[in-house]
Design an enzyme around this catalytic site. Structure first.
Site, short mmCIF file in Angstrom:
data_model
loop_
_atom_site.label_atom_id
_atom_site.label_comp_id
_atom_site.label_asym_id
_atom_site.label_seq_id
_atom_site.Cartn_x
_atom_site.Cartn_y
_atom_site.Cartn_z
CG HIS A 185 -2.20 0.79 1.02
ND1 HIS A 185 -3.48 0.29 1.17
CD2 HIS A 185 -2.37 2.10 0.71
CE1 HIS A 185 -4.37 1.26 0.98
NE2 HIS A 185 -3.72 2.38 0.70
CD GLU B 223 -6.70 3.19 -4.56
OE1 GLU B 223 -5.98 4.21 -4.60
OE2 GLU B 223 -7.85 3.21 -4.07
CG ASN C 171 -9.84 0.41 -3.11
OD1 ASN C 171 -10.32 -0.62 -2.63
ND2 ASN C 171 -8.58 0.76 -2.94
CD GLU D 269 -8.88 1.84 0.02
OE1 GLU D 269 -9.08 3.03 -0.32
OE2 GLU D 269 -7.76 1.32 0.05
C1 FCB Z 1 -7.46 5.39 -1.63
C2 FCB Z 1 -6.29 4.82 -0.86
C3 FCB Z 1 -6.44 4.93 0.63
C4 FCB Z 1 -7.08 6.23 1.05
C5 FCB Z 1 -8.34 6.48 0.28
C6 FCB Z 1 -9.07 7.75 0.65
O1 FCB Z 1 -7.03 5.79 -2.89
O2 FCB Z 1 -6.13 3.47 -1.19
O3 FCB Z 1 -5.17 4.74 1.20
O4 FCB Z 1 -6.18 7.26 0.96
O5 FCB Z 1 -8.05 6.53 -1.09
#
Ligand code: FCB
Length: 450
Positions: free
Chosen positions: A122, A167, A292, A352
């Site tokens: 991450h 990501e 996400n 997410e």
């Molecule tokens: C995503 C990230 C996470 C956080 C959220 C708001 O892009 O994976 O770490 O910052 O956004």
């Protein structure tokens, strides 16, 4: 008319964080510096001069934090491992003190009945690997796979769910194109090279996880449906380019074994010729895909926004979060059904979803009122449920985030947490959104009124 929504039996309810955003103690117990540690200490990089030096102090408070998770009722906790804690030099000798932290955390989670969902990357690359070229060096696929082997060997007997990368598109776009994330480069030529090596590293790590007997393994991408701002051909073409760059750049190679045809046009001279064998490595079968989702994008042609030449048209009058992201729940249904239609019915998790809103209650309250976040979560859960009704194989949902935390270049001012964390006192205070989420989870595994 009110209607009751019920999620499928066994649906996984979770919350997510990442190492650099919450742990603090970045150099403790023999850890090496990561690129984020280095980046935040360069003047002017982060809003308000914030750093992750302390953050939520989770490295020292993890045992109590897991109790909060149990009170919330989550069945799974998504966190990430810091590569440079485990391998301070990025490769070679293992730092037992760093690995021991994750070992304790995993045991504590299991002890409290919570399944660990572990992300291997991450964004916090060991700084020494960046000195050796980082994501621009093709050897990084091997470095990452070796690191994955070390972690899976140590924790694989207790971790049911592994994520290679979080990501990858943000790593290359924010880190190598726009320079707003570590390592802070601004280069159109480097961007596709970084993306490609991220994909190769993902493939190599999938093989390593399998070789070590890791259970379920997959990739997490961030998706945003792109809608044209008008039916003008220039806007339609910009929308296709933006969609290829953000939504298909990583999924097409992983699931179809090739890049979208728009990418060579977008990058022009900067687009390299990649060896065909790379796509065999990249296209490893996935057990699941993590999505996400935060917002959508209404897209217009913008010749100044290189290399994609696409801009965002802000939707005036619509609710936006404090990061200026439009609240658009229907986009979650759209991305989930889009994956099924384009790539087949891959098992999916929302890894997410959440919102940054300012929580204005004073510090001494026992419960922070956050009605906008409650509404955001409710509406997105309903949107996720709509996708299930449309036949999408959605298996779980993780809120971003368990805690208010270090929101990268925005620092601590942008708050996503179910719990407020006061960085000065380290007090954790539940928000109404935590209560709301606990009620949803507690009601026979997910019942919600529409
Ligand atoms: C995503 C990230 C996470 C956080 C959220 C708001 O892009 O994976 O770490 O910052 O956004």
């Amino acid at each position: 008319m009110s209607e009751t929504i019920r999620f499928p039996k066994g649906f996984l309810w979770g919350a997510a964080t990442s190492a650099y955003q919450i742990e603090g103690s970045p150099l403790a117990d023999g850890a090496g510096p990561s690129i984020w540690h280095r980046f935040v200490h360069e003047p002017g990089r982060i809003a308000n001069g914030d750093t992750g030096d302390v953050a939520c102090d989770h490295y020292r408070r993890y045992a109590d934090d897991v109790v909060l998770m149990r009170e919330l009722g989550i069945g799974a906790y998504r966190f990430s491992v810091s590569w440079s804690r485990v391998l301070p030099s990025g490769r070679g000798s293992v730092n037992p003190g760093g690995l021991a932290f994750y070992d304790r955390l995993v045991d504590r989670l299991l002890d409290q009945g919570i399944a660990p969902s572990v992300t291997l990357y991450h964004w916090d690359l060991p700084a020494v690997l960046d000195d050796a070229g980082g994501w621009l060096n093709r050897d990084i696929a091997r470095w990452f796979a070796d690191y994955a082997s070390v972690v899976v060997k140590a924790l694989g007997d207790r971790v049911p769910m592994w994520v290679t990368l979080n990501e990858p598109g943000v790593v290359s776009d924010a880190g190598y194109l726009h320079g707003v994330h570590a390592p802070g480069h601004r280069s159109i030529a480097e961007t596709p090279q970084a993306s490609h090596n991220l994909l190769r590293a993902h493939g190599a790590a999938m093989q390593a996880i399998r070789a070590e007997g890791g259970l379920q393994a997959g990739l997490v991408v961030n998706l945003e449906p792109k809608y044209p701002a008008s039916d003008h051909p220039a806007d339609l073409a910009a929308t296709r380019r933006a969609d290829a760059y953000m939504n298909r750049q990583f999924l097409d190679p992983v699931l179809l074994g090739r890049y979208p045809e728009e990418l060579p046009q977008i990058f022009g001279q900067a687009w390299p010729t990649f060896p065909q064998d790379d796509f065999t490595l990249i296209r490893q079968p996935l057990d699941f895909l993590g999505v996400n989702y935060y917002t959508r994008n209404v897209t217009c042609d913008d010749p100044a926004a290189l290399p994609v030449r696409a801009g965002r048209v802000r939707q005036e009058g619509k609710l936006h979060t404090t990061l200026d992201w439009e609240v658009y729940p229907a986009g979650l249904t759209a991305v989930l059904t889009w994956i099924r239609d384009r790539y087949g019915n891959v098992p999916l998790y929302v890894t997410e979803n959440g919102a940054a809103f300012d929580d204005t209650d004073p510090d001494d309250v026992d419960l922070v009122n956050d009605p906008l976040r409650v509404a955001y979560l409710r509406d997105h859960l309903l949107a996720a449920h709509d996708a299930i009704c449309l036949g999408v194989d959605l298996r779980g949902y993780f809120v971003w985030s368990l805690f208010d935390n270090f929101e990268w270049s925005a620092g601590f001012a942008k708050t996503f947490g179910l719990y407020r964390v006061n960085v000065a006192t380290q007090r954790r205070t539940p928000k109404a959104s935590a209560r709301f989420y606990a009620e949803v989870i507690g009601s026979l595994g997910g019942v919600l009124g529409r």
